[in-house]
Scaffold this motif. Structure first.
Motif, mmCIF file in Angstrom:
data_model
loop_
_atom_site.group_PDB
_atom_site.id
_atom_site.type_symbol
_atom_site.label_atom_id
_atom_site.label_comp_id
_atom_site.label_asym_id
_atom_site.label_seq_id
_atom_site.Cartn_x
_atom_site.Cartn_y
_atom_site.Cartn_z
ATOM 1 N N THR A 204 -2.586 30.004 -105.326
ATOM 2 C CA THR A 204 -2.995 28.612 -105.545
ATOM 3 C C THR A 204 -4.438 28.380 -105.121
ATOM 4 O O THR A 204 -5.199 27.718 -105.833
ATOM 5 N N ALA A 205 -4.820 28.924 -103.964
ATOM 6 C CA ALA A 205 -6.185 28.719 -103.474
ATOM 7 C C ALA A 205 -7.165 29.743 -104.022
ATOM 8 O O ALA A 205 -8.373 29.625 -103.799
ATOM 9 N N ARG A 206 -6.636 30.755 -104.730
ATOM 10 C CA ARG A 206 -7.472 31.820 -105.310
ATOM 11 C C ARG A 206 -8.321 32.512 -104.231
ATOM 12 O O ARG A 206 -9.469 32.876 -104.445
ATOM 13 N N GLY A 207 -7.700 32.658 -103.054
ATOM 14 C CA GLY A 207 -8.385 33.345 -101.961
ATOM 15 C C GLY A 207 -8.071 34.828 -101.966
ATOM 16 O O GLY A 207 -7.403 35.351 -102.871
ATOM 17 N N THR A 208 -8.521 35.519 -100.935
ATOM 18 C CA THR A 208 -8.338 36.963 -100.803
ATOM 19 C C THR A 208 -7.471 37.246 -99.587
ATOM 20 O O THR A 208 -7.700 36.683 -98.512
ATOM 21 N N VAL A 209 -6.483 38.128 -99.764
ATOM 22 C CA VAL A 209 -5.583 38.517 -98.682
ATOM 23 C C VAL A 209 -5.635 40.027 -98.531
ATOM 24 O O VAL A 209 -5.500 40.763 -99.515
ATOM 25 N N ARG A 210 -5.821 40.488 -97.296
ATOM 26 C CA ARG A 210 -5.838 41.926 -97.025
ATOM 27 C C ARG A 210 -4.942 42.220 -95.834
ATOM 28 O O ARG A 210 -5.009 41.525 -94.817
ATOM 29 N N ALA A 211 -4.113 43.249 -95.984
ATOM 30 C CA ALA A 211 -3.260 43.664 -94.871
ATOM 31 C C ALA A 211 -4.124 44.111 -93.706
ATOM 32 O O ALA A 211 -5.158 44.750 -93.892
ATOM 33 N N GLN A 212 -3.690 43.769 -92.490
ATOM 34 C CA GLN A 212 -4.465 44.111 -91.296
ATOM 35 C C GLN A 212 -3.496 44.299 -90.132
ATOM 36 O O GLN A 212 -3.043 43.334 -89.519
ATOM 37 N N GLY A 213 -3.147 45.551 -89.825
ATOM 38 C CA GLY A 213 -2.194 45.820 -88.770
ATOM 39 C C GLY A 213 -0.855 45.193 -89.098
ATOM 40 O O GLY A 213 -0.311 45.381 -90.179
ATOM 41 N N LYS A 214 -0.316 44.399 -88.150
ATOM 42 C CA LYS A 214 0.962 43.722 -88.368
ATOM 43 C C LYS A 214 0.790 42.387 -89.064
ATOM 44 O O LYS A 214 1.769 41.695 -89.343
ATOM 45 N N GLY A 215 -0.456 42.017 -89.347
ATOM 46 C CA GLY A 215 -0.705 40.743 -89.989
ATOM 47 C C GLY A 215 -1.517 40.910 -91.250
ATOM 48 O O GLY A 215 -1.396 41.896 -91.965
ATOM 49 N N ALA A 216 -2.366 39.931 -91.523
ATOM 50 C CA ALA A 216 -3.222 39.980 -92.704
ATOM 51 C C ALA A 216 -4.462 39.158 -92.438
ATOM 52 O O ALA A 216 -4.427 38.173 -91.686
ATOM 53 N N SER A 217 -5.567 39.573 -93.044
ATOM 54 C CA SER A 217 -6.791 38.781 -92.987
ATOM 55 C C SER A 217 -6.898 37.987 -94.278
ATOM 56 O O SER A 217 -6.445 38.422 -95.336
ATOM 57 N N VAL A 218 -7.488 36.817 -94.164
ATOM 58 C CA VAL A 218 -7.570 35.883 -95.283
ATOM 59 C C VAL A 218 -9.007 35.413 -95.422
ATOM 60 O O VAL A 218 -9.695 35.162 -94.418
ATOM 61 N N GLU A 219 -9.446 35.291 -96.661
ATOM 62 C CA GLU A 219 -10.718 34.661 -96.950
ATOM 63 C C GLU A 219 -10.477 33.597 -98.007
ATOM 64 O O GLU A 219 -10.054 33.903 -99.128
ATOM 65 N N ALA A 220 -10.720 32.339 -97.639
ATOM 66 C CA ALA A 220 -10.468 31.222 -98.557
ATOM 67 C C ALA A 220 -11.241 30.009 -98.079
ATOM 68 O O ALA A 220 -11.474 29.837 -96.872
ATOM 69 N N PHE A 221 -11.633 29.169 -99.022
ATOM 70 C CA PHE A 221 -12.355 27.928 -98.712
ATOM 71 C C PHE A 221 -13.599 28.205 -97.871
ATOM 72 O O PHE A 221 -13.981 27.404 -97.007
ATOM 73 N N GLY A 222 -14.225 29.349 -98.093
ATOM 74 C CA GLY A 222 -15.436 29.687 -97.363
ATOM 75 C C GLY A 222 -15.217 30.109 -95.938
ATOM 76 O O GLY A 222 -16.172 30.164 -95.149
ATOM 77 N N ARG A 223 -13.982 30.426 -95.559
ATOM 78 C CA ARG A 223 -13.663 30.803 -94.177
ATOM 79 C C ARG A 223 -12.932 32.144 -94.154
ATOM 80 O O ARG A 223 -12.225 32.497 -95.091
ATOM 81 N N LYS A 224 -13.080 32.868 -93.048
ATOM 82 C CA LYS A 224 -12.316 34.078 -92.795
ATOM 83 C C LYS A 224 -11.435 33.849 -91.573
ATOM 84 O O LYS A 224 -11.889 33.303 -90.568
ATOM 85 N N LEU A 225 -10.199 34.283 -91.656
ATOM 86 C CA LEU A 225 -9.268 34.119 -90.543
ATOM 87 C C LEU A 225 -8.226 35.221 -90.583
ATOM 88 O O LEU A 225 -8.123 35.973 -91.556
ATOM 89 N N ARG A 226 -7.451 35.307 -89.505
ATOM 90 C CA ARG A 226 -6.379 36.279 -89.414
ATOM 91 C C ARG A 226 -5.039 35.558 -89.306
ATOM 92 O O ARG A 226 -4.969 34.429 -88.818
ATOM 93 N N THR A 227 -4.000 36.248 -89.737
ATOM 94 C CA THR A 227 -2.648 35.709 -89.608
ATOM 95 C C THR A 227 -1.761 36.774 -88.963
ATOM 96 O O THR A 227 -2.043 37.969 -89.031
#
Length: 465
Positions: A204-227
């Protein structure tokens, strides 16, 4: 090394923070005591606008500062009773039929988040890490960023995160997810909840999701964050000791005497439509209907203290539950037997743990739940020599860990009835084996592990720029 600042909708009092062996208050207070810090949020009081604007009120307890503000009636109605609990709560629990959306309540929700953030700014030091809790405060980091706060900010969601299709029924769903992306770390209770968020970002947000260890990194709305997934727990050995210590309490002995040898099924929930209370009563009724031998030999004690009593849907669930308890009792009661004891009142934590210890079955069957700590507390409170059996909904986050429970679908009354019969008839060796499986899981992922793993991951992310 900076302090920890915890932000939650409600702030526990110093005495509440020390009072029990489980729950958010214990974990948060422990982390704050270790390194010093601030616990900030609503006091729970509805006050005049002049009093609200005068805050926050500061209370010191050792190295911990409790900082609280009151809410005006308008802010309470729009932020708390309105958008938080009439829109977000039902939709995040997949009850769109009970949700309402009003634009002025959403405006008030964002306004209160911005107002709270502004109140906190003066208490923040440059090296502090900020840990924000739950759905009431989704826009909080965005509000802090607008005040030029670049500290690390983490967010933990204690309730389920809905699938993208369900989330999109909230008209400003895109603004809410954009606000979540202003955090540096997002924590979810289960992998399903995390995946629902990542699906929204990707589709929906057309962002980028990448697996990262037990979580994932996200890039969307001009921001980078981890989950990441962080399963909240309890301190099981402390609960076990508490339950054993208090099993001689007068209230427990009175209950045992009143049961006259009958088996006890214990169920404890806040009075909420997400908990599956009516469905639970119907399954118990089916047990009595289909297996007449259990009539007069088993009692269900349902403790459901009222909550959010000024929200219309909560009044309705209370009325329905009282009606169903009365109907079932009218059908199956005898002169010396009441099958369902429905108690709409609050009990202290220690008393509940000792009641859990005396019961043969823990009956925990929510329709949707982020984790459900009652299920974990029930297991921890059991007597290892003669443990009870946990009957647990597959829709509770705890089901992924407590594999020794009898898992049920709360929409299947017959299946729940069969599980109750299995639990009530289970031999000691099987009960002990299931208890050991569950206790091992509780010790592996106790409350301290949840807290320390989240804060460790938050401390490792780069500061926002």
């Amino acid at each position: 090394m900076g302090r920890l600042i915890v932000v939650s909708n409600r702030v526990a009092t110093p005495s509440e923070a020390k009072a029990s062996a489980g729950g958010l208050a214990v974990a948060v207070f422990g982390a704050l005591k270790d390194g010093g810090g601030v616990w900030f949020g609503w006091s729970g009081d509805v006050v005049s606008e002049s009093v609200a604007n005068a805050g926050p009120m500061l209370v010191k307890e050792g190295a911990v500062t409790f900082a609280t503000v009151g809410l005006s009636r308008k802010d309470y109605d729009q932020y708390y009773r309105g958008f938080s609990n009439a829109t977000l709560w039902p939709i995040f629990h997949y009850r769109n039929d009970l949700a309402r959306y009003e634009r002025d309540e959403y405006t008030g929700y964002r306004r209160v988040n911005a107002w709270l953030a502004h109140k906190l700014v003066k208490l923040i030091h440059p090296d502090d890490n900020i840990w924000v809790h739950d759905y009431h405060l989704i826009p909080f980091a965005e509000a802090l960023r607008s005040e030029d706060i670049e500290n690390r900010i983490g967010f933990f969601l204690h309730i389920p995160f809905p699938s993208p299709q369900v989330l999109q029924t909230i008209p400003p769903h895109d603004e809410l997810v954009r606000s979540l992306c202003c955090y540096d770390l997002l924590g979810f209770q289960t992998q399903n909840d995390q995946q629902a968020f990542l699906d929204y970002i990707a589709r929906t947000a057309r962002g980028t999701v990448r697996a990262q260890g037990k979580g994932a990194s996200v890039e969307a709305f001009g921001r980078k964050l981890r989950t990441g997934v962080y399963r909240i727990g309890v301190f099981p050995d402390e609960i076990a000791a508490q339950a054993a210590r208090d099993e001689g309490r007068a209230e427990v002995l009175d209950l045992k005497q009143s049961l006259e040898g009958r088996k006890l099924v214990m169920s404890v929930d806040r009075l909420d439509y997400s908990k599956g209370l009516v469905e639970r009563f119907h399954a118990f009724e089916q047990l009595l209907e289909q297996v007449p031998a259990w009539r007069g030999k088993v009692t269900l004690v349902q403790i459901a203290p009222p909550t959010r009593s000024d929200v219309a849907s909560y009044k309705l669930i209370r009325e329905e539950l009282e009606r169903e308890a009365g109907r079932i009792n009218g059908r199956y009661s005898g002169l010396d037997y009441t099958p369902i004891r429905y108690l709409s009142q609050q009990y202290d934590h220690a008393k509940l743990m000792s009641l859990f210890r005396e019961s043969q079955v823990g009956y925990v069957t929510p329709l949707h739940d982020g984790m459900n700590l009652v299920a974990k507390e029930y297991v921890a409170a059991q007597n290892p020599d003669d443990p009870g059996v946990l009957v647990l909904s597959i829709f509770a986050g705890a089901a992924a860990e407590l594999t020794g429970a009898l898992l049920v679908n709360p929409h299947d009354a017959e299946g729940m009835s069969e599980a109750l019969q299995h639990a009530l008839s289970m031999p000691l060796a099987e009960r002990q084996a299931r208890y050991e499986i569950n206790m091992a899981a509780l010790r592996r992922n106790n409350l301290g592990v949840w807290r320390d793993s989240f804060l460790g991951d938050l401390g490792s992310v780069p500061k926002a720029h």
